[in-house]
Every structure is written in C-alpha cells, then in structure tokens.
Scaffold this motif. Structure first.
Motif, PDB file in Angstrom:
ATOM      1  N   GLN A 198      32.690  50.545  23.089  1.00  0.00           N
ATOM      2  CA  GLN A 198      32.934  51.710  23.934  1.00  0.00           C
ATOM      3  C   GLN A 198      33.744  52.792  23.234  1.00  0.00           C
ATOM      4  OE1 GLN A 198      34.399  48.933  27.297  1.00  0.00           O
ATOM      5  NE2 GLN A 198      33.732  50.783  28.375  1.00  0.00           N
ATOM      6  N   ILE A 199      34.250  52.516  22.033  1.00  0.00           N
ATOM      7  CA  ILE A 199      35.150  53.454  21.360  1.00  0.00           C
ATOM      8  C   ILE A 199      34.506  54.829  21.207  1.00  0.00           C
ATOM      9  CG2 ILE A 199      36.272  53.996  19.157  1.00  0.00           C
ATOM     10  CD1 ILE A 199      37.831  52.025  20.786  1.00  0.00           C
ATOM     11  N   GLY A 200      33.279  54.879  20.713  1.00  0.00           N
ATOM     12  CA  GLY A 200      32.629  56.165  20.494  1.00  0.00           C
ATOM     13  C   GLY A 200      32.538  56.984  21.765  1.00  0.00           C
ATOM     14  N   GLU A 201      32.157  56.332  22.861  1.00  0.00           N
ATOM     15  CA  GLU A 201      32.048  57.041  24.141  1.00  0.00           C
ATOM     16  C   GLU A 201      33.407  57.547  24.607  1.00  0.00           C
ATOM     17  OE1 GLU A 201      30.787  56.065  28.786  1.00  0.00           O
ATOM     18  OE2 GLU A 201      30.483  54.563  27.201  1.00  0.00           O
ATOM     19  N   LEU A 202      34.452  56.710  24.488  1.00  0.00           N
ATOM     20  CA  LEU A 202      35.783  57.124  24.915  1.00  0.00           C
ATOM     21  C   LEU A 202      36.312  58.290  24.092  1.00  0.00           C
ATOM     22  CD1 LEU A 202      37.375  53.629  25.579  1.00  0.00           C
ATOM     23  CD2 LEU A 202      37.025  55.421  27.279  1.00  0.00           C
ATOM     24  N   LEU A 203      36.004  58.298  22.799  1.00  0.00           N
ATOM     25  CA  LEU A 203      36.468  59.396  21.952  1.00  0.00           C
ATOM     26  C   LEU A 203      35.891  60.737  22.384  1.00  0.00           C
ATOM     27  CD1 LEU A 203      36.401  57.721  18.411  1.00  0.00           C
ATOM     28  CD2 LEU A 203      38.417  58.354  19.754  1.00  0.00           C
ATOM     29  N   THR A 204      34.702  60.727  22.959  1.00  0.00           N
ATOM     30  CA  THR A 204      34.102  61.978  23.426  1.00  0.00           C
ATOM     31  C   THR A 204      34.650  62.398  24.787  1.00  0.00           C
ATOM     32  OG1 THR A 204      32.231  60.879  24.537  1.00  0.00           O
ATOM     33  CG2 THR A 204      31.972  61.445  22.186  1.00  0.00           C
ATOM     34  N   GLN A 205      35.398  61.507  25.452  1.00  0.00           N
ATOM     35  CA  GLN A 205      35.940  61.817  26.775  1.00  0.00           C
ATOM     36  C   GLN A 205      37.347  62.400  26.723  1.00  0.00           C
ATOM     37  OE1 GLN A 205      35.627  58.209  29.087  1.00  0.00           O
ATOM     38  NE2 GLN A 205      33.398  58.104  28.878  1.00  0.00           N
ATOM     39  N   SER A 206      37.902  62.519  25.525  1.00  0.00           N
ATOM     40  CA  SER A 206      39.219  63.126  25.337  1.00  0.00           C
ATOM     41  C   SER A 206      39.089  64.157  24.226  1.00  0.00           C
ATOM     42  CB  SER A 206      40.252  62.058  24.952  1.00  0.00           C
ATOM     43  OG  SER A 206      41.532  62.623  24.752  1.00  0.00           O
ATOM     44  N   PRO A 207      39.660  65.351  24.379  1.00  0.00           N
ATOM     45  CA  PRO A 207      39.454  66.407  23.391  1.00  0.00           C
ATOM     46  C   PRO A 207      40.310  66.202  22.147  1.00  0.00           C
ATOM     47  CG  PRO A 207      40.961  67.165  25.060  1.00  0.00           C
ATOM     48  CD  PRO A 207      40.497  65.808  25.507  1.00  0.00           C
ATOM     49  N   PRO A 208      40.021  66.921  21.061  1.00  0.00           N
ATOM     50  CA  PRO A 208      40.917  66.895  19.902  1.00  0.00           C
ATOM     51  C   PRO A 208      42.357  67.182  20.332  1.00  0.00           C
ATOM     52  CG  PRO A 208      38.911  68.052  19.350  1.00  0.00           C
ATOM     53  CD  PRO A 208      38.843  67.784  20.827  1.00  0.00           C
TER      54      PRO A 208
ATOM     55  N   ASP B 139      41.335  47.197  17.709  1.00  0.00           N
ATOM     56  CA  ASP B 139      41.075  45.955  18.431  1.00  0.00           C
ATOM     57  C   ASP B 139      42.203  45.664  19.428  1.00  0.00           C
ATOM     58  OD1 ASP B 139      38.759  45.622  16.958  1.00  0.00           O
ATOM     59  OD2 ASP B 139      39.665  44.247  15.515  1.00  0.00           O
ATOM     60  N   TRP B 140      43.427  45.923  18.994  1.00  0.00           N
ATOM     61  CA  TRP B 140      44.588  45.679  19.854  1.00  0.00           C
ATOM     62  C   TRP B 140      44.543  46.556  21.100  1.00  0.00           C
ATOM     63  CZ3 TRP B 140      48.335  49.365  21.091  1.00  0.00           C
ATOM     64  CH2 TRP B 140      49.422  48.904  21.829  1.00  0.00           C
ATOM     65  N   VAL B 141      44.310  47.849  20.916  1.00  0.00           N
ATOM     66  CA  VAL B 141      44.312  48.744  22.073  1.00  0.00           C
ATOM     67  C   VAL B 141      43.136  48.434  22.993  1.00  0.00           C
ATOM     68  CG1 VAL B 141      42.943  50.722  21.195  1.00  0.00           C
ATOM     69  CG2 VAL B 141      44.872  51.124  22.739  1.00  0.00           C
ATOM     70  N   CYS B 142      42.012  48.015  22.431  1.00  0.00           N
ATOM     71  CA  CYS B 142      40.870  47.627  23.262  1.00  0.00           C
ATOM     72  C   CYS B 142      41.222  46.420  24.126  1.00  0.00           C
ATOM     73  CB  CYS B 142      39.657  47.309  22.394  1.00  0.00           C
ATOM     74  SG  CYS B 142      38.846  48.756  21.689  1.00  0.00           S
ATOM     75  N   GLY B 143      41.862  45.425  23.521  1.00  0.00           N
ATOM     76  CA  GLY B 143      42.268  44.253  24.285  1.00  0.00           C
ATOM     77  C   GLY B 143      43.277  44.594  25.363  1.00  0.00           C
ATOM     78  N   LEU B 144      44.210  45.472  25.026  1.00  0.00           N
ATOM     79  CA  LEU B 144      45.263  45.859  25.966  1.00  0.00           C
ATOM     80  C   LEU B 144      44.679  46.598  27.168  1.00  0.00           C
ATOM     81  CD1 LEU B 144      48.430  45.710  26.034  1.00  0.00           C
ATOM     82  CD2 LEU B 144      48.399  48.083  25.251  1.00  0.00           C
ATOM     83  N   LEU B 145      43.692  47.439  26.911  1.00  0.00           N
ATOM     84  CA  LEU B 145      43.128  48.280  27.962  1.00  0.00           C
ATOM     85  C   LEU B 145      41.898  47.668  28.626  1.00  0.00           C
ATOM     86  CD1 LEU B 145      43.407  51.766  26.211  1.00  0.00           C
ATOM     87  CD2 LEU B 145      44.989  50.740  27.854  1.00  0.00           C
ATOM     88  N   GLY B 146      41.464  46.518  28.140  1.00  0.00           N
ATOM     89  CA  GLY B 146      40.324  45.853  28.739  1.00  0.00           C
ATOM     90  C   GLY B 146      39.012  46.567  28.493  1.00  0.00           C
TER      91      GLY B 146
ATOM     92  N   THR C 149      44.772  59.158  30.252  1.00  0.00           N
ATOM     93  CA  THR C 149      43.659  58.237  30.458  1.00  0.00           C
ATOM     94  C   THR C 149      43.550  57.240  29.311  1.00  0.00           C
ATOM     95  OG1 THR C 149      42.054  59.614  29.282  1.00  0.00           O
ATOM     96  CG2 THR C 149      42.414  60.098  31.620  1.00  0.00           C
ATOM     97  N   ARG C 150      42.726  56.224  29.532  1.00  0.00           N
ATOM     98  CA  ARG C 150      42.447  55.277  28.443  1.00  0.00           C
ATOM     99  C   ARG C 150      41.840  56.000  27.253  1.00  0.00           C
ATOM    100  NH1 ARG C 150      38.941  50.354  30.556  1.00  0.00           N
ATOM    101  NH2 ARG C 150      37.537  52.076  31.054  1.00  0.00           N
ATOM    102  N   ALA C 151      40.983  56.984  27.526  1.00  0.00           N
ATOM    103  CA  ALA C 151      40.358  57.742  26.440  1.00  0.00           C
ATOM    104  C   ALA C 151      41.410  58.491  25.618  1.00  0.00           C
ATOM    105  CB  ALA C 151      39.330  58.721  27.005  1.00  0.00           C
ATOM    106  N   ASP C 152      42.443  59.028  26.297  1.00  0.00           N
ATOM    107  CA  ASP C 152      43.508  59.734  25.570  1.00  0.00           C
ATOM    108  C   ASP C 152      44.258  58.774  24.641  1.00  0.00           C
ATOM    109  OD1 ASP C 152      42.964  62.138  26.914  1.00  0.00           O
ATOM    110  OD2 ASP C 152      44.385  61.681  28.522  1.00  0.00           O
ATOM    111  N   LEU C 153      44.549  57.565  25.134  1.00  0.00           N
ATOM    112  CA  LEU C 153      45.263  56.588  24.305  1.00  0.00           C
ATOM    113  C   LEU C 153      44.429  56.179  23.100  1.00  0.00           C
ATOM    114  CD1 LEU C 153      46.766  54.333  27.114  1.00  0.00           C
ATOM    115  CD2 LEU C 153      48.040  55.865  25.606  1.00  0.00           C
ATOM    116  N   VAL C 154      43.155  55.925  23.322  1.00  0.00           N
ATOM    117  CA  VAL C 154      42.278  55.530  22.219  1.00  0.00           C
ATOM    118  C   VAL C 154      42.160  56.655  21.212  1.00  0.00           C
ATOM    119  CG1 VAL C 154      39.885  54.994  21.613  1.00  0.00           C
ATOM    120  CG2 VAL C 154      40.976  53.824  23.533  1.00  0.00           C
ATOM    121  N   ARG C 155      41.950  57.880  21.696  1.00  0.00           N
ATOM    122  CA  ARG C 155      41.798  59.005  20.765  1.00  0.00           C
ATOM    123  C   ARG C 155      43.090  59.256  19.994  1.00  0.00           C
ATOM    124  NH1 ARG C 155      37.710  62.945  20.293  1.00  0.00           N
ATOM    125  NH2 ARG C 155      38.354  64.370  18.639  1.00  0.00           N
ATOM    126  N   ALA C 156      44.234  59.177  20.669  1.00  0.00           N
ATOM    127  CA  ALA C 156      45.505  59.400  19.980  1.00  0.00           C
ATOM    128  C   ALA C 156      45.705  58.388  18.863  1.00  0.00           C
ATOM    129  CB  ALA C 156      46.662  59.327  20.973  1.00  0.00           C
TER     130      ALA C 156
END
Length: 485
Positions: free
Chosen positions: A318-328, A306-313, A365-372
């Motif tokens: 959208q979490i599921g979609e972002l996780l697929t945009q950054s690799p393992p 929730d915190w990272v979502c708020g920080l990144l707007g 990217t935002r996706a990298d931060l969320v996935r990490a």
C-alpha cells in the motif's frame, strides 16, 4: 565461455542465485530465506550452517534448470559483521550480523577517547557497532574463548567460500573496513593497535589478489552437486557488487541501494580524505586496483518502512498508494528516520541515534506519517551523497525502488534523474560480471547496461524539498546532543 556462471547473492535475510545470458538478462533464478536471530540487548546473529544451506538450495535449483553446463560460481553477499571459524570452516559461535548492536558502548567509548578518529586518520573509514573492530573488541572483553578457538575472523562471503573450497582468504572489498589502508590496500597496523587488537591480528586473513579464482573441493562439490575443481570467485561483497552490476563505471557516478538499509556509494580514484573530518563512511576497494567506492551506508531504509507499516496496520504493497495521498512536505509532518537499535553509521556515526516525528496534529493521517518517513530517508540519502561526492550519473536498486512514487521522491530530493537497471538482481550481476573478467572472458558492459530506464526529477517539487532538506539538517543538529545509549 563454455557454460554459464551462477551468481549467488547471500543477503542478510535472503539468498538468491541467478544465471544471466551474454546480454546480462536473467534466464534462471531461485531464492530462499535465511534466518536472522534478533536477541535481547541488540544482538543479531546468524547460523553459518543455515546460511550454507540456503546457498546449496538455490545453486542446486538453478543448476537443475540449465540446459548447458555450469562454468563457474560467483559469490557475493552481505558485508561487515563477524563470522568466526576454525581451520575446517566450522563456526566457533553464531555469526554476529552487521546489524548487531551489542558493541554500541564500545563505539561510544572510542568516540569519546579519540580511537575512532585515530582509526579514521589511517583508513578513511568510520567505526560503527556492527563492524569488525567493535565486535572483535567486545568479544575480546566478554567472550575471549570464542576468539581463542577461532582461526579466522572473517565475513559472510569468505565463510561460504571456505566451506566450498577450503581456502582461508578475504576479498579486498570486505577487508576495506575497518583496518585497510586504502592507499596501500594492506592492513594498517596503527589502526589495529589503536583498537587494542594487536594480539588478535592473526585472525585477519590476507586479502586475495585482484582476479583471484578458487576451485570447489570435494566437500564443496558434494554439497552443490557440481564438479570438483569448478572455478569459484568470491567478491566483491554486495555493496560494490551492486555498483558494478548496476553500471557504475565513471568517477563521480553513484548508486543508491534502497534496501534494509540505505547504501550510498560514489566511484572515485582519489583516496585522499580530510583526516580530521567526521569519522564516518568508508573507502571500499573494487576489483580494479585504481577504483574505489566512497561509501556512506546509512542504517535507515526499508526496515523503517516495514516498522511503520506494522505500527499502522498497513501492507507494504500500500506504500505507493499512500504516498500519493499526502503531498510533498507531508502536510507539515517531518521525521528523522533513525530506527536501528545500533544507531547510525553514515554520514555520521552515533550508536545513540534515534528516530522522531514532528509536526503532528489531530489532522495527521497515516499517509502523512508514511510520506514523512519516506521523505526523511531521501533526505538522509542526500546527506550521504553530499559527503560521498556525487557528481555524475546516479543509479538505484533495492526493494525501495520497486515503489515508483518513492523513487520519484528520491529523484526530487536529490535533484537528479535516477537510472533503474533493467534487471533487479544487480548484486549477482556484479558478481558474475567480475567473475567473467577474472576468468579471462569479460562481458560487454554496454550490452549489459541496456534495458535501464530513468526516473526524472519533477521541478515543481524543488522548492519544497530544498526547504525540507534544510529543516532535516536543522532537526538532526538539534537532536544529536540529546541522544543517549
């Protein structure tokens, strides 16, 4: 059973009532939010009357939908924290949440002086800022008048039970931390004295016997609109209730609860422990006298997302979609997920624990931060389960597993398939399942387990996550000496 049991799960931010059929499928439910007050200095409090109001709302709503009588009420809910009441069940001050961080300095002092280790030797449980010991000690020094006015220092579930039935008691699961000797299932006088709280021993209610059933009194019946004398069960609290509701039955089986925090539990019948080991985790007593859950309830979880979502707007959806945009491996971005103001409590305790990101560049990217961050929470889960002794099937519940991709990350990092129960309300399921046994009309565990599905491991990610887990542990070892309160 003539009628239906209403299961009530009194969470930190949400209270939910559910009614299940004989196959464990929900047939009616209702939920309403609770108010959590985040105050300066890491203080987190709740108003008991407001929480009682949420219980009244959801029970009345569900009962009105049923076309058959209510046979019993089964309570579960958040654990830890400090809910001080008088003899009539009224709060003598706002409840201190398990999220509260005002006692950070108490825990740091006890860790330095050896008090935490001494308590661990007697109980197998670690002390953290939001547990009874630290909060009682803090109030004893800074607000002794509140303890002087209280008759009982309890927890959320028994506070609700007292208001509905007039009974002052506590479920053995709630009493497990921090003073219960798991071998005898009685309070350890040595642990209480080690914390300097012997003069407050009278505030601790004695644990109710296994299978205890209470009754609505006139006041409770009037609140809920249900018959006076209706059977009520109270416990176990939400962590063991979720394990029961998810289907954890055999020693070695575990459950991952990806909620506001990350709870990792493993069923065991062995209550031996390394008494000189890291003073963290806890033994949670279950309704079965021979069964315990070795629990590692970490302070990381969906609150960090929730915190990272708020920080990144971005929206949580959208979490599921972002996780697929950054690799393992998140394109080399790594994280430590310790965002709670009260630090961490499992598989180590450090009130100063704080988060970090590493490996960032202008190409991140935002996706990298969320996935990490999601991967780091999964690494924390692996660390917890390694300490808890997972060896059998793994179940999972909580808001985090609503994200299919994050659940796949958990499976890949943990290296095991994850069983997702067919009904998400596993806390209320566990409470109702326990109530059925206490009332002498148990439900069929195999029937209730139907409808689950398993999220499989993706072998192609194994090497990436093995390396990532080693990097996580190394980063953790490097960060710990630098944390300060």
């Amino acid at each position: 059973m003539a009628g239906r049991i209403i299961g009530v799960d009194i969470g930190t931010s949400l209270t939910k009532a559910v009614v299940f059929d004989d196959a464990g499928v929900s047939i009616a439910d209702a939920c309403t939010p609770s108010t959590v007050h985040h105050l300066p200095g890491g203080r987190v409090e709740q108003d008991l009357d407001q929480v009682i109001g949420t219980v009244v709302t959801v029970v009345r709503e569900v009962a009105a939908r049923l076309d058959e009588p209510v046979a019993a009420l089964a309570l579960t809910g958040q654990g830890d924290g400090l809910w001080l009441r008088d003899a009539g069940g009224a709060a003598v001050r706002p409840a201190l949440s398990w999220l509260d961080g005002r006692a950070n300095s108490v825990v740091a002092k006890w860790q330095a002086s050896g008090v935490s280790q001494e308590v661990f030797r007697h109980t197998g449980s670690g002390i953290f800022p939001g547990c009874h010991a630290a909060l009682l000690s803090y109030l004893d020094e800074h607000e002794p008048e509140s303890l002087d006015r209280a008759v009982v220092a309890g927890y959320c579930v028994d506070a609700v039970l007292q208001r509905l039935t007039g009974e002052i008691t506590v479920d053995v699961s709630d009493a497990s931390l921090p003073f219960l000797d798991p071998v005898t299932r009685t309070y350890s006088a040595a642990a209480i004295e080690a914390c300097g709280l012997g003069h407050r021993r009278g505030l601790l209610a004695e644990p109710a016997p296994a299978g205890a059933v209470f009754r609505l009194n006139a006041a409770g019946a009037a609140l809920l609109g249900l018959p006076e004398g209706l059977p009520v069960t109270a416990g176990p609290f939400d962590l063991p209730a979720s394990a029961i509701g998810a289907g954890v039955r055999e020693p070695g089986d575990g459950i991952l609860t990806a909620g506001t925090t990350l709870a990792c539990q493993v069923l065991t019948r062995d209550v031996s422990w390394d008494r000189d080991g890291e003073p963290a985790g806890m033994f949670l007593a279950t309704p079965s006298p021979e069964d315990y859950l070795r629990a590692m309830p970490a302070m990381v979880g969906t609150a960090g997302i929730d915190w990272v979502c708020g920080l990144l707007g971005i929206r949580v959806e959208q979490i599921g979609e972002l996780l697929t945009q950054s690799p393992p491996g998140a394109n080399g971005v790594r994280a430590l997920p310790f965002l709670s103001a009260s630090g961490e409590r499992a598989p180590f305790v450090d009130a100063g624990a704080r988060a970090q990101f590493a490996g960032l560049s202008l190409e991140t990217t935002r996706a990298d931060l969320v996935r990490a961050l999601c991967e780091s929470v999964a690494y924390a889960a692996r660390h917890c389960f390694a300490s808890a002794g997972l060896s059998g099937r793994l179940y999972a519940c909580g808001g985090g597993v609503r994200s299919a991709e994050w659940t796949r990350i958990f499976a890949d990092v943990l290296g095991t398939g994850i069983v997702i129960p067919g009904d998400p309300g596993v806390g209320a399921r566990g409470a109702v399942f326990t109530a059925g046994a206490a009332l002498g009309e148990p439900f069929d565990a195999e029937v209730w387990a139907r409808g689950a599905h398993t999220v499989a491991v993706r072998p192609d990610n194994a090497e990436t996550y093995e390396r990532g887990y080693r990097d996580y542990l190394a980063a953790l070892d490097g960060a710990r000496p630098l944390w300060r309160i």
